[in-house]
Write a protein that holds these residues in place. Structure first.
Motif, short mmCIF file in Angstrom:
data_model
loop_
_atom_site.label_atom_id
_atom_site.label_comp_id
_atom_site.label_asym_id
_atom_site.label_seq_id
_atom_site.Cartn_x
_atom_site.Cartn_y
_atom_site.Cartn_z
N GLN A 107 0.79 -1.24 0.00
CA GLN A 107 0.00 0.00 0.00
C GLN A 107 0.83 1.29 0.00
O GLN A 107 0.37 2.33 -0.49
N ASP A 108 2.03 1.26 0.52
CA ASP A 108 2.85 2.47 0.57
C ASP A 108 3.87 2.54 -0.56
O ASP A 108 4.74 3.42 -0.57
N MET A 109 3.76 1.65 -1.52
CA MET A 109 4.75 1.58 -2.60
C MET A 109 4.23 2.21 -3.88
O MET A 109 3.07 2.02 -4.24
N LEU A 110 5.10 2.95 -4.56
CA LEU A 110 4.77 3.58 -5.82
C LEU A 110 4.84 2.56 -6.96
O LEU A 110 5.46 1.51 -6.81
N PRO A 111 4.22 2.87 -8.12
CA PRO A 111 4.22 1.91 -9.23
C PRO A 111 5.57 1.30 -9.59
O PRO A 111 5.64 0.09 -9.82
N PRO A 112 6.67 2.07 -9.62
CA PRO A 112 7.94 1.44 -9.97
C PRO A 112 8.38 0.37 -8.97
O PRO A 112 9.21 -0.48 -9.29
#
Length: 203
Positions: A107-112
């Motif tokens: 949930q706290d991770m960006l697409p890359p």
């Protein structure tokens, strides 16, 4: 060639039959024999689990059996859930619980940071003990939320690089099978089976 389906998952069985029948004109797929109990998928690899299932059904049916095992490998989670994908949220959990646990973990991770791949190993085991193995993979990423009404398992959150605007659950069956891990593994398997001699084809 007549093959007995080892999978009790109706969605997976439909996909396997559709791809194999397209790749092999002479293949006959028959359902898993009724009344068979569950088999413990306790292998440490996808290859091991596919073989466990195929050997179990081959022994019960007395005919060549086809089975697969699939894992979703998420880079940021060190390849998890991987071989435990079907039981990621626990042995008694379901697809919705697996999806919820995965999305919470990311949930706290960006697409890359949400890179992932599906990998499938598929096998046919013959009554004489021979087996044929093939694998396939598709690269992609995990969407922020489930989308689409098709597919099954993790399909609503997996976006393949080759279809970057839609999840697997938003693709048609034909679109998904053309690029999916399972489709690629099955086409590779079909090529290997077609190289067997006629006696081997009859199992």
């Amino acid at each position: 060639m007549r093959l007995v389906m080892a999978s009790a998952n109706p969605h997976k069985a439909v996909e396997i039959a559709a791809v194999l029948r397209e790749a092999m004109a002479d293949v006959e797929i028959v359902p898993r024999p009724p009344g068979l109990g569950d088999v413990a998928e306790d292998g440490e690899t996808l290859e091991a689990n596919a073989l466990i299932k195929a050997r179990f059904v081959c022994a019960a049916a007395g005919e060549p059996a086809i089975a697969d095992d699939t894992g979703l490998e998420v880079d940021a989670l060190g390849g998890v859930p991987g071989v435990h994908s079907a039981r990621y949220a626990g042995p008694e959990q379901d697809a919705a619980a697996n999806l919820a646990k995965l999305l919470t973990a990311l949930q706290d991770m960006l697409p890359p940071q949400r890179r992932a791949r599906f990998r499938t190993v598929v096998t046919v085991v013959f009554p004489d003990g021979r087996d044929v193995l093939a694998d396939g993979a598709v690269e992609g990423c995990i969407a922020a939320a489930p989308r689409g009404d098709g597919g099954f398992g993790y399909d609503p959150v997996f976006v393949a690089d080759e279809a970057p605007l839609r999840t697997f659950a938003e693709l048609t069956s034909d679109e998904k099978n053309s690029i999916s891990h399972r489709g690629r593994a099955l086409r590779a398997l079909a090529a290997k089976l077609q190289q067997l001699n006629p006696a081997a084809n009859r199992g």
